[in-house]
Design a protein around this motif. Structure first.
Motif, short mmCIF file in Angstrom:
data_model
loop_
_atom_site.label_atom_id
_atom_site.label_comp_id
_atom_site.label_asym_id
_atom_site.label_seq_id
_atom_site.Cartn_x
_atom_site.Cartn_y
_atom_site.Cartn_z
N SER A 1 0.82 -1.21 0.00
CA SER A 1 0.00 0.00 0.00
C SER A 1 0.85 1.26 0.00
O SER A 1 0.47 2.28 -0.58
N THR B 1 -4.67 -0.31 -1.23
CA THR B 1 -4.75 0.84 -0.33
C THR B 1 -5.42 0.41 0.96
O THR B 1 -6.38 -0.37 0.95
N THR C 1 -6.41 -0.68 -5.92
CA THR C 1 -6.02 0.54 -6.62
C THR C 1 -5.88 0.18 -8.10
O THR C 1 -5.99 -1.00 -8.48
#
Length: 342
Positions: free
Chosen positions: A68, A74, A84
């Motif tokens: 992340s 994320t 993402t």
């Protein structure tokens, strides 16, 4: 909640760079575990993801937190994780998937050769043969079938994703025949034939490669009546006469192999034939971090190199080809339009 850092000061940036192997290993681990495939459109906790991919929740959370920080997944305010744009590219079912590219660039052999980059820079030759005592592709095909499978899937992914861009760029109206040299499974050739219904094509690559040609090109396929599949090594011979020769992403070997391939094109082609060479460049592309890294990997495994615009021009000129327009195909490929002189 994990956030992606803004540009750090130089001392911290250098610390991050020397831990680059950790980032590559984390991407590889996520791909092999199938984390992106298990995560859907709704955020999931590390515990639920761990159950889905059969890992320990605490260690999976550590992996996801590290990724992340790089923008791959994320972390939400409640501690769950979501996709993402980059993490979706690790899904096998994503139309733009880079899963096999990620695996290929982090295969076990890469971890053995990267630490010897200084030796390759000193000598100017590959170190793979020093480590494994055999030529790179012989090792893959005879000793590392899983790695060979990953390589073939990665090349298929790359070819399929760029095939439509190539077909969109090239105007082959007026041509009756095209040969894709070292064309892999033939995705570029298939895209060209679909765009030009009267065009006939030949796919030339090693026997083990063309044996898995695109189903559209094989017997019973939608394009089979207009295709000839020819097993062969373009460094040894190109026994095909055509109006257009496509050479995509294969002039990256040692200089001798490149010279032999281009000489065989000159020998096979009639005067006026088009030769379209499509390559990544290390000095004229928005993706230089990627292409320069691949350039170093080519040095390590086969002693090859990605080209600069000038080095590609020099090799094509040395082969006696007349260079015309040089155009971008997409963000990471350029096409060199050439003709065979009379």
């Amino acid at each position: 909640m994990t956030t992606v850092d803004s540009a750090p000061p130089p001392p911290m940036r250098l610390r991050e760079l020397v831990f680059g192997a950790a980032c590559a290993a984390a991407v590889r681990a996520a791909a092999r575990l199938g984390v992106a495939d298990a995560l859907g459109d709704t955020p999931m906790t590390a515990e639920d993801l761990a159950a889905a991919v059969k890992t320990e929740p605490r260690t999976l959370r550590r992996l996801l937190r590290a990724l992340s920080c790089q923008g791959v997944f994320t972390e939400q305010p409640d501690g769950s994780f979501a996709h993402t744009e980059m993490s979706r590219l690790l899904r096998e079912d994503d139309p733009h998937s880079l899963r096999y590219i990620a695996l290929w660039c982090t295969e076990p052999w890469t971890w053995d050769v990267w630490p010897r980059l200084d030796e390759a820079v000193r000598s100017g030759r590959n170190v793979f043969e020093d480590v494994y005592e055999r030529e790179f592709f012989s090792y893959l095909n005879e000793e590392a079938p899983e790695s060979a499978y990953v390589f073939n899937r990665a090349m298929t992914t790359s070819s399929r994703q760029s095939a439509e861009d190539v077909a969109e760029l090239l105007d082959l109206r007026g041509a009756s025949s095209v040969v894709d040299i070292g064309g892999g499974q033939g995705h570029v050739l298939a895209s060209l034939l679909e765009k030009h219904p009267t065009l006939h094509g030949t796919l030339l690559d090693l026997p083990a490669v063309v044996g898995n040609a695109d189903p559209r090109l094989r017997d019973g396929g939608s394009l089979a009546s207009r295709v000839r599949i020819h097993p062969g090594d373009c460094r040894e011979d190109i026994p095909v006469e055509a109006d257009v020769y496509i050479i995509k992403n294969i002039l990256e070997w040692d200089d001798d192999s490149t010279r032999r391939c281009l000489a065989n094109v000159r020998k096979a082609a009639k005067p006026g034939a088009r030769v379209v060479v499509i390559e990544n460049l290390v000095d004229d592309t928005p993706s230089m971090r990627f292409t320069t890294a691949m350039d170093l990997l080519l040095l390590l495994n086969v002693g090859g190199a990605k080209h600069t615009r000038q080095s590609m021009v020099e090799r094509l000129s040395d082969a006696g080809l007349v260079i015309g327009e040089i155009r971008p195909v997409n963000a990471y490929l350029h096409a060199f339009e050439c003709t065979v002189p009379g």
